[in-house]
Motif scaffolding. Structure first.
Motif, PDB file in Angstrom:
ATOM      1  N   VAL A   1       2.791   5.600   6.499  1.00  0.00           N
ATOM      2  CA  VAL A   1       4.036   4.903   6.820  1.00  0.00           C
ATOM      3  C   VAL A   1       4.942   4.927   5.593  1.00  0.00           C
ATOM      4  CG1 VAL A   1       3.112   2.637   6.163  1.00  0.00           C
ATOM      5  CG2 VAL A   1       4.966   2.759   7.837  1.00  0.00           C
ATOM      6  N   ALA A   2       6.258   5.028   5.858  1.00  0.00           N
ATOM      7  CA  ALA A   2       7.207   5.068   4.744  1.00  0.00           C
ATOM      8  C   ALA A   2       7.378   3.680   4.136  1.00  0.00           C
ATOM      9  CB  ALA A   2       8.556   5.591   5.231  1.00  0.00           C
ATOM     10  N   VAL A   3       7.661   3.652   2.838  1.00  0.00           N
ATOM     11  CA  VAL A   3       7.897   2.373   2.151  1.00  0.00           C
ATOM     12  C   VAL A   3       9.058   1.633   2.817  1.00  0.00           C
ATOM     13  CG1 VAL A   3       8.575   1.338  -0.049  1.00  0.00           C
ATOM     14  CG2 VAL A   3       7.051   3.309  -0.037  1.00  0.00           C
ATOM     15  N   THR A   4      10.024   2.416   3.310  1.00  0.00           N
ATOM     16  CA  THR A   4      11.247   1.817   3.858  1.00  0.00           C
ATOM     17  C   THR A   4      11.118   1.462   5.347  1.00  0.00           C
ATOM     18  OG1 THR A   4      11.990   4.059   4.287  1.00  0.00           O
ATOM     19  CG2 THR A   4      12.786   3.016   2.245  1.00  0.00           C
ATOM     20  N   ALA A   5       9.955   1.689   5.943  1.00  0.00           N
ATOM     21  CA  ALA A   5       9.803   1.434   7.389  1.00  0.00           C
ATOM     22  C   ALA A   5      10.082  -0.035   7.702  1.00  0.00           C
ATOM     23  CB  ALA A   5       8.388   1.806   7.824  1.00  0.00           C
ATOM     24  N   THR A   6      10.724  -0.268   8.837  1.00  0.00           N
ATOM     25  CA  THR A   6      10.958  -1.653   9.277  1.00  0.00           C
ATOM     26  C   THR A   6       9.669  -2.170   9.927  1.00  0.00           C
ATOM     27  OG1 THR A   6      11.612  -0.957  11.482  1.00  0.00           O
ATOM     28  CG2 THR A   6      13.375  -1.093   9.806  1.00  0.00           C
TER      29      THR A   6
ATOM     30  N   GLY B   1       0.827  -1.209   0.000  1.00  0.00           N
ATOM     31  CA  GLY B   1       0.000   0.000   0.000  1.00  0.00           C
ATOM     32  C   GLY B   1       0.858   1.254   0.000  1.00  0.00           C
ATOM     33  N   ALA B   2       1.941   1.240   0.796  1.00  0.00           N
ATOM     34  CA  ALA B   2       2.823   2.416   0.862  1.00  0.00           C
ATOM     35  C   ALA B   2       3.467   2.664  -0.504  1.00  0.00           C
ATOM     36  CB  ALA B   2       3.886   2.201   1.940  1.00  0.00           C
ATOM     37  N   GLU B   3       3.802   1.585  -1.204  1.00  0.00           N
ATOM     38  CA  GLU B   3       4.384   1.740  -2.550  1.00  0.00           C
ATOM     39  C   GLU B   3       3.364   2.350  -3.513  1.00  0.00           C
ATOM     40  OE1 GLU B   3       5.752  -2.211  -3.323  1.00  0.00           O
ATOM     41  OE2 GLU B   3       7.609  -1.903  -2.175  1.00  0.00           O
ATOM     42  N   MET B   4       2.114   1.916  -3.406  1.00  0.00           N
ATOM     43  CA  MET B   4       1.069   2.505  -4.270  1.00  0.00           C
ATOM     44  C   MET B   4       0.930   3.990  -3.991  1.00  0.00           C
ATOM     45  SD  MET B   4      -2.020  -0.188  -3.971  1.00  0.00           S
ATOM     46  CE  MET B   4      -1.901  -1.815  -4.659  1.00  0.00           C
ATOM     47  N   LEU B   5       0.977   4.336  -2.708  1.00  0.00           N
ATOM     48  CA  LEU B   5       0.828   5.742  -2.342  1.00  0.00           C
ATOM     49  C   LEU B   5       2.012   6.557  -2.849  1.00  0.00           C
ATOM     50  CD1 LEU B   5      -0.605   5.151   1.237  1.00  0.00           C
ATOM     51  CD2 LEU B   5      -1.787   6.309  -0.642  1.00  0.00           C
ATOM     52  N   ALA B   6       3.222   5.980  -2.748  1.00  0.00           N
ATOM     53  CA  ALA B   6       4.410   6.697  -3.241  1.00  0.00           C
ATOM     54  C   ALA B   6       4.278   6.921  -4.749  1.00  0.00           C
ATOM     55  CB  ALA B   6       5.672   5.893  -2.907  1.00  0.00           C
ATOM     56  N   GLU B   7       3.834   5.881  -5.450  1.00  0.00           N
ATOM     57  CA  GLU B   7       3.674   5.994  -6.906  1.00  0.00           C
ATOM     58  C   GLU B   7       2.656   7.069  -7.274  1.00  0.00           C
ATOM     59  OE1 GLU B   7       2.695   2.335  -9.159  1.00  0.00           O
ATOM     60  OE2 GLU B   7       4.529   1.608  -8.192  1.00  0.00           O
TER      61      GLU B   7
END
Ligand code: FSO
Ligand code: SF4
Length: 519
Positions: A90-95, A77-83
């Motif tokens: 939350v960041a795509v890179t979050a642990t 979901g975070a990747e979709m939002l970044a795109e």
């Protein structure tokens, strides 16, 4: 953590240290964050309907306890939002640890403190209804059926929940619109199931087992069962249904497999003893999964959105490890029939004998219909449904559906004319069948559904049941009895509105409820 989305919630008020379902605080935090992500994805306008369904279904009670799978969905979901260039909770890179921390920050208790129990409770009513809609939409999607209206509503409702906090009236109106989407998605799923597997037909199901290797299939997903029956054809493995899979035996295109031999065990909450005693491999296709016991965890597999750490998860149709485990397990060494049950009384079968039913009502042979259905669970108070079923007069018929049926099986004997008194309409989503039959009867008698000699006595457990309830309220159905206790998210003010507008009532004691229904 704080969660009160299901009926087994701790103390009837909320799980705040760990889930009564077995959901740990870190999993609760990840699910809460995933829900926030679905709201942001919906608001971003990204084309992500399948993702939203998977993510929302994942957060339903007793579905997925696997941190790794939930983290993967959050990241997707975070990747979709970044795109989409949209803000993300939350960041795509979050642990995973950072995700858990972010999830704790959006825990529901903070919102209840800020907004009060009425508004927060109405937000949750809508959120749970949307989760149920998404779950049913996923069931239909895997059978190749989608609905722009349903998908559009899921996105709209999530966007609404992501926006400025509306007043109670706005939230209730949206919850009733969720009921409309619930009706649409149940119809969609009915069409998806019946197009692929045929209209359910009344058929006896053997409860018990036969000698030989065995696979047990639980949950609701008929597509998974069909794929498994195809994959195991001619292998000498007997396939059994469990829990909500029982109605599968009514569908011609599933019945046709000779190795779909019967039903084993009871409702979902019996799985700890049923799965432990089953001498074969077990597949969980949807809710309700309980944290498994060691005695069978090496024979248990999940598929679809279900997950539990350490339990192998099989991609759709990739049943090799399940079949291997079944062949390795001892299987049954004897045969036993412990009972028989008639399934297959969906809307097609019942309306096919509409003239008989109408004639029986007109002649007085059939006085009332009582729908006793919904969900079963281990929580106390559910004996009410069994006692009520047993206490009903012989000229009252019982409609049942959902896993709540296990409370009435074997309790409603006899026939009214050519029809058995107990008509099993299917899974919880087959509430659509009951609605369709009620609508047809109302039309035949020239009255409204609320004027029919029909009483609805529902048992609720999780969010699919909330969707079904909202669908009934959207249709203006009144006088629904709900138990075994009212949802914790229903505040006193919300209850007052439900009573005033719909005369929703909690179940009481059997004899007084029976007298009230007879009056
Ligand atoms: Fe039951 Fe579980 Fe079907 Fe629910 S097996 S409780 S309402 O998931 O969905 O009826
Ligand atoms: Fe508690 Fe139900 Fe939430 Fe699980 S899903 S944490 S049992 S309220």
């Amino acid at each position: 953590m704080f969660c009160y989305q299901c009926e087994q919630t701790a103390g009837g008020t909320g799980c705040d240290t760990t889930g009564a379902c077995g959901k740990r605080p870190d999993i609760a935090a990840l699910q809460d964050l995933l829900f926030e992500v679905t709201k942001a994805v919906a608001r971003s306008g990204a084309a992500a309907d399948a993702f939203l369904e998977d993510a929302l279904f994942t957060t339903v009670t007793n579905v997925n306890f696997d941190a790794g799978r939930i983290v993967a969905l959050i990241r997707q979901g975070a990747e979709m939002l970044a795109e989409a260039g949209a803000a993300s909770p939350v960041a795509v890179t979050a642990t995973p640890e950072e995700m858990v921390a972010a999830g704790h920050l959006v825990s529901l208790d903070g919102r209840i403190a800020a907004l009060g129990p009425d508004v927060a409770g109405l937000q949750e009513l809508l959120a749970y209804g949307v989760k149920g809609v998404a779950a049913y939409a996923r069931h239909a999607r895997v059978l190749g059926r989608t609905s722009p209206a349903v998908d559009g509503f899921v996105r709209e409702a999530l966007t609404f929940l992501a926006g400025p906090v509306p007043d109670a009236g706005g939230l209730l109106a949206m919850a009733l619109r969720c009921g409309e989407a619930g009706l649409q998605v149940m119809e969609l799923l009915d069409g998806a199931n019946t197009d692929r597997f045929g209209q359910p037909e009344p058929a006896p199901v053997t409860i018990g087992w036969r000698e030989g290797k065995a696979i047990l299939v639980s949950g609701h997903d008929l597509a998974d069962l069909a794929d498994l029956l195809e994959a195991t054809a001619g292998m000498g493995i007997n396939v059994y249904t469990h829990g909500e899979m029982l109605p599968a035996h009514g569908y011609p295109e599933l019945r046709k497999y000779p190795h779909l031999v019967g039903h084993y065990g009871g409702a979902w909450q019996d799985q700890l003893k049923d799965f432990a005693a089953f001498p074969g491999a077990i597949l969980l296709t949807t809710n309700c999964l309980m944290p498994p016991r060691a005695s069978y965890s090496d024979r248990l597999f999940t598929t679809g959105v279900v997950g539990f750490p350490g339990i192998p998860h099989l991609p759709a149709g990739a049943f090799g490890p399940l079949i291997a485990a079944a062949l390795e397990a001892p299987g049954f060494t004897d045969a036993r029939e412990t009972g028989r049950h008639m399934v297959g009384f969906g809307h097609h079968a019942v309306l096919g004998v509409a003239d008989t039913v109408i004639g029986a009502v007109k002649s007085g042979a059939l006085k009332k219909f009582v729908l006793i259905g919904g969900c079963d669970a281990a929580t106390t108070g559910r004996g009410y449904y069994s006692d009520l079923a047993e206490a009903l007069p012989a000229d009252w018929a019982v409609l049942t559906l959902g896993c709540g049926k296990y409370r009435v099986l074997g309790r409603v004997e006899g026939t009214i004319g050519p029809l058995p008194r107990l008509l099993d309409m299917g899974q919880c989503n087959d509430a659509f069948s009951a609605i369709k039959v009620a609508g047809a009867l109302a039309q035949a008698f020239g009255v409204g559904v609320n004027e029919l000699p029909l009483h609805l006595v529902l048992s609720w457990f999780e969010q699919k049941a909330v969707t079904v309830l909202l669908a009934l309220l959207h249709l203006g159905v009144k006088n629904i009895r709900i138990g075994p206790r009212l949802p914790a998210f229903v505040s006193p003010a919300m209850l007052q509105v439900l009573v005033e507008q719909f005369n929703v009532m909690p179940i009481g004691d059997v004899q007084s409820d029976l007298r009230a229904m007879a009056a």
